[in-house]
Scaffold this motif. Structure first.
Motif, PDB file in Angstrom:
ATOM      1  N   GLN A   1      45.992  78.421  92.189  1.00 50.95           N
ATOM      2  CA  GLN A   1      45.495  79.065  90.981  1.00 50.95           C
ATOM      3  C   GLN A   1      46.005  80.502  90.895  1.00 50.95           C
ATOM      4  O   GLN A   1      46.187  81.174  91.918  1.00 50.95           O
ATOM      5  CB  GLN A   1      43.966  79.053  90.976  1.00 50.95           C
ATOM      6  CG  GLN A   1      43.346  79.629  89.697  1.00 50.95           C
ATOM      7  CD  GLN A   1      41.838  79.448  89.678  1.00 50.95           C
ATOM      8  OE1 GLN A   1      41.338  78.379  89.998  1.00 50.95           O
ATOM      9  NE2 GLN A   1      41.122  80.498  89.309  1.00 50.95           N
ATOM     10  N   GLY A   2      46.239  80.960  89.662  1.00 51.96           N
ATOM     11  CA  GLY A   2      46.695  82.328  89.471  1.00 51.96           C
ATOM     12  C   GLY A   2      46.711  82.732  88.010  1.00 51.96           C
ATOM     13  O   GLY A   2      46.353  81.947  87.126  1.00 51.96           O
ATOM     14  N   HIS A   3      47.150  83.937  87.752  1.00 52.13           N
ATOM     15  CA  HIS A   3      47.252  84.471  86.396  1.00 52.13           C
ATOM     16  C   HIS A   3      48.540  83.946  85.762  1.00 52.13           C
ATOM     17  O   HIS A   3      49.593  83.900  86.408  1.00 52.13           O
ATOM     18  CB  HIS A   3      47.260  85.997  86.444  1.00 52.13           C
ATOM     19  CG  HIS A   3      46.964  86.637  85.125  1.00 52.13           C
ATOM     20  ND1 HIS A   3      47.792  86.545  84.035  1.00 52.13           N
ATOM     21  CD2 HIS A   3      45.907  87.415  84.731  1.00 52.13           C
ATOM     22  CE1 HIS A   3      47.274  87.209  83.026  1.00 52.13           C
ATOM     23  NE2 HIS A   3      46.114  87.754  83.431  1.00 52.13           N
ATOM     24  N   VAL A   4      48.450  83.553  84.483  1.00 53.73           N
ATOM     25  CA  VAL A   4      49.639  82.995  83.821  1.00 53.73           C
ATOM     26  C   VAL A   4      50.754  84.038  83.701  1.00 53.73           C
ATOM     27  O   VAL A   4      51.936  83.676  83.577  1.00 53.73           O
ATOM     28  CB  VAL A   4      49.281  82.442  82.424  1.00 53.73           C
ATOM     29  CG1 VAL A   4      48.328  81.268  82.524  1.00 53.73           C
ATOM     30  CG2 VAL A   4      48.712  83.527  81.520  1.00 53.73           C
ATOM     31  N   ALA A   5      50.386  85.342  83.763  1.00 52.93           N
ATOM     32  CA  ALA A   5      51.406  86.379  83.650  1.00 52.93           C
ATOM     33  C   ALA A   5      52.168  86.585  84.961  1.00 52.93           C
ATOM     34  O   ALA A   5      53.192  87.276  84.982  1.00 52.93           O
ATOM     35  CB  ALA A   5      50.763  87.701  83.210  1.00 52.93           C
TER      36      ALA A   5
ATOM     37  N   ASN B   1      44.404  81.885  80.203  1.00 57.61           N
ATOM     38  CA  ASN B   1      45.255  82.803  80.963  1.00 57.61           C
ATOM     39  C   ASN B   1      45.180  82.536  82.468  1.00 57.61           C
ATOM     40  O   ASN B   1      45.496  83.405  83.277  1.00 57.61           O
ATOM     41  CB  ASN B   1      44.873  84.265  80.669  1.00 57.61           C
ATOM     42  CG  ASN B   1      43.436  84.585  81.063  1.00 57.61           C
ATOM     43  OD1 ASN B   1      42.664  83.691  81.387  1.00 57.61           O
ATOM     44  ND2 ASN B   1      43.089  85.873  81.024  1.00 57.61           N
ATOM     45  N   VAL B   2      44.756  81.304  82.820  1.00 56.27           N
ATOM     46  CA  VAL B   2      44.633  80.942  84.235  1.00 56.27           C
ATOM     47  C   VAL B   2      45.478  79.700  84.513  1.00 56.27           C
ATOM     48  O   VAL B   2      45.325  78.673  83.850  1.00 56.27           O
ATOM     49  CB  VAL B   2      43.166  80.664  84.618  1.00 56.27           C
ATOM     50  CG1 VAL B   2      43.078  80.214  86.085  1.00 56.27           C
ATOM     51  CG2 VAL B   2      42.315  81.907  84.398  1.00 56.27           C
TER      52      VAL B   2
ATOM     53  N   HIS C   1      43.076  65.785  83.581  1.00 60.87           N
ATOM     54  CA  HIS C   1      42.293  67.006  83.396  1.00 60.87           C
ATOM     55  C   HIS C   1      42.755  68.088  84.366  1.00 60.87           C
ATOM     56  O   HIS C   1      43.040  67.830  85.533  1.00 60.87           O
ATOM     57  CB  HIS C   1      40.808  66.744  83.640  1.00 60.87           C
ATOM     58  CG  HIS C   1      39.972  67.989  83.559  1.00 60.87           C
ATOM     59  ND1 HIS C   1      39.631  68.572  82.359  1.00 60.87           N
ATOM     60  CD2 HIS C   1      39.425  68.752  84.531  1.00 60.87           C
ATOM     61  CE1 HIS C   1      38.894  69.650  82.601  1.00 60.87           C
ATOM     62  NE2 HIS C   1      38.762  69.782  83.913  1.00 60.87           N
ATOM     63  N   ALA C   2      42.807  69.319  83.832  1.00 59.92           N
ATOM     64  CA  ALA C   2      43.089  70.494  84.652  1.00 59.92           C
ATOM     65  C   ALA C   2      42.596  71.718  83.902  1.00 59.92           C
ATOM     66  O   ALA C   2      42.361  71.678  82.693  1.00 59.92           O
ATOM     67  CB  ALA C   2      44.585  70.622  84.939  1.00 59.92           C
ATOM     68  N   GLY C   3      42.484  72.819  84.618  1.00 57.64           N
ATOM     69  CA  GLY C   3      42.161  74.086  83.954  1.00 57.64           C
ATOM     70  C   GLY C   3      40.716  74.487  84.086  1.00 57.64           C
ATOM     71  O   GLY C   3      39.822  73.665  84.294  1.00 57.64           O
TER      72      GLY C   3
END
Length: 375
Positions: free
Chosen positions: A199-203, A252-253, A245-247
């Motif tokens: 997991q992380g920031h999309v940026a 923004n994650v 399913h995900a998220g």
């Protein structure tokens, strides 16, 4: 009303939403006991989900009494859904415009009623019949199917009892009564796949690992696979994703994991173990980090042309004049369990166009011919 319709009414009135029985099997056992059947009731499952099953046998009088024909089916029904969507109460059977409406009218309380009335007529006409007749009726076919027919089959197998011929009253007809019988069913194998990422920031994608992106290529490869070519009785094996399913709900994650549910419907040209191995090989080739849990819902079974198939197709032609098509299409049935102790398992019942729907029905004009075919 004819006797089959009267008995169908009595069964439909029982609110036997799976796994509830609501007295259906007591009605059937009472009638069969009066014919001389020895009835055994088996209760299985956890306290809050008790399942009732009936095994009833009438032995013949001749040396060939060991030749046993079993009628099999289920009295449990799927939930009716919104009651207000029905034209009438799903558990108050009613005839409108030549149709008998109610939950279970087509799947499959009317067929069971026809089984019983046909047997009553046969025994009355043939009091010294040589063969044996049985009923295997469960209240756990529309549900998980783990405490129903399979439990009775396991018990019969442990006691060394076998069935020579089994006729299941599933609604197999398509356009008209008798146009289709099932000579087998495909196997079903489900997988719950979890693909692991970071997991992380999309940026900052370099600091994360997106499991969705990683899974897309192998999923595309799985979807494009030809698992087998089928055979003269079964279509090719199919693989379908049923849920993904995900998220975390935030856009923004990058998610840390991806969950995918899929299912094989497989022919006898493949085995469950072979399919599992081929899935793992594709996932491993794409260097995924994953866990997978498998559920084998049932192996494929097939009844080749023989005495039972001949008897059914001849009876259909004699009563309604229809040439029958043999099929292995559709979902699973309890035939997958019965085939473990019975070499000839065939399914035949009324048209299936309304099953599991609001305003389920059977044409009243088909009830007497259905009984006569079973007879």
């Amino acid at each position: 009303m004819n006797p089959s319709q009267t008995l169908a009414f009595a069964l439909i009135r029982r609110r036997s939403v799976t796994p509830a029985d609501d007295g259906c099997l007591a009605i059937l056992a009472g009638r069969l006991e009066r014919l001389g059947f020895a009835c055994e009731t088996f209760v299985s499952g956890p306290p809050d989900l008790r399942v009732t099953n009936l095994w009833a046998v009438k032995r013949g009088t001749a040396q060939r009494a060991g030749k046993l024909l079993a009628f099999a089916g289920h009295t449990d029904v799927v939930p009716p859904g919104p009651i207000g969507a029905w034209t009438s109460d799903p558990f108050s059977p009613v005839v409108r415009d030549g149709r008998l409406y109610g939950r279970g009218a087509a799947d499959m309380k009317t067929a069971i009623a026809c089984f019983v009335i046909a047997t009553e007529e046969f025994v009355r006409r043939n009091p010294s019949h040589g063969g044996s007749i049985a009923f295997l009726i469960t209240g756990d076919e529309e549900g998980p199917g783990v405490d129903g027919t399979v439990k009775v089959v396991e018990l019969l197998k442990a006691r060394g009892e076998c069935i020579d011929y089994c006729l299941i009253g599933e609604p197999t007809s398509v356009s008209t009564l008798g146009d289709t019988v099932k000579q087998g069913r495909r196997g079903t194998l489900s997988g719950a796949l979890c693909v692991h990422g970071v997991q992380g920031h999309v940026a900052y994608p370099d600091l994360a690992e997106n499991p969705i992106h990683r899974a897309i290529p192998p999923l595309a490869e799985l979807a494009a696979q030809q698992w087998d070519a089928g055979d003269e009785y079964f279509p090719p094996t199919s693989w379908q994703i049923s849920n993904i399913h995900a998220g975390s709900g935030a856009n923004n994650v990058i998610p840390g994991s991806l969950s995918i549910d899929f299912n094989f419907r497989f022919s006898k040209a493949s085995t469950a173990e072979d399919l599992k191995e081929r899935v793992r090989a594709i996932l491993d080739r794409h260097n995924l980090r994953y866990d997978i849990a498998w559920t084998l819902g049932g192996e494929p079974f097939l009844t080749l042309p023989g005495e039972l198939m001949t008897a059914i197709t001849d009876a259909i032609h004699a009563v309604v004049g229809v040439e029958t098509t043999r099929s292995t299409s559709g979902g699973t049935s309890d035939g997958r369990f019965i085939a473990r102790i019975c070499p000839q398992v065939v399914e035949f019942g009324p048209p299936n166009g309304s099953i599991h729907k609001v305003d389920e029905y059977i044409e009243v004009a088909l009830i007497e011919p259905l009984k006569n075919i079973y007879l």
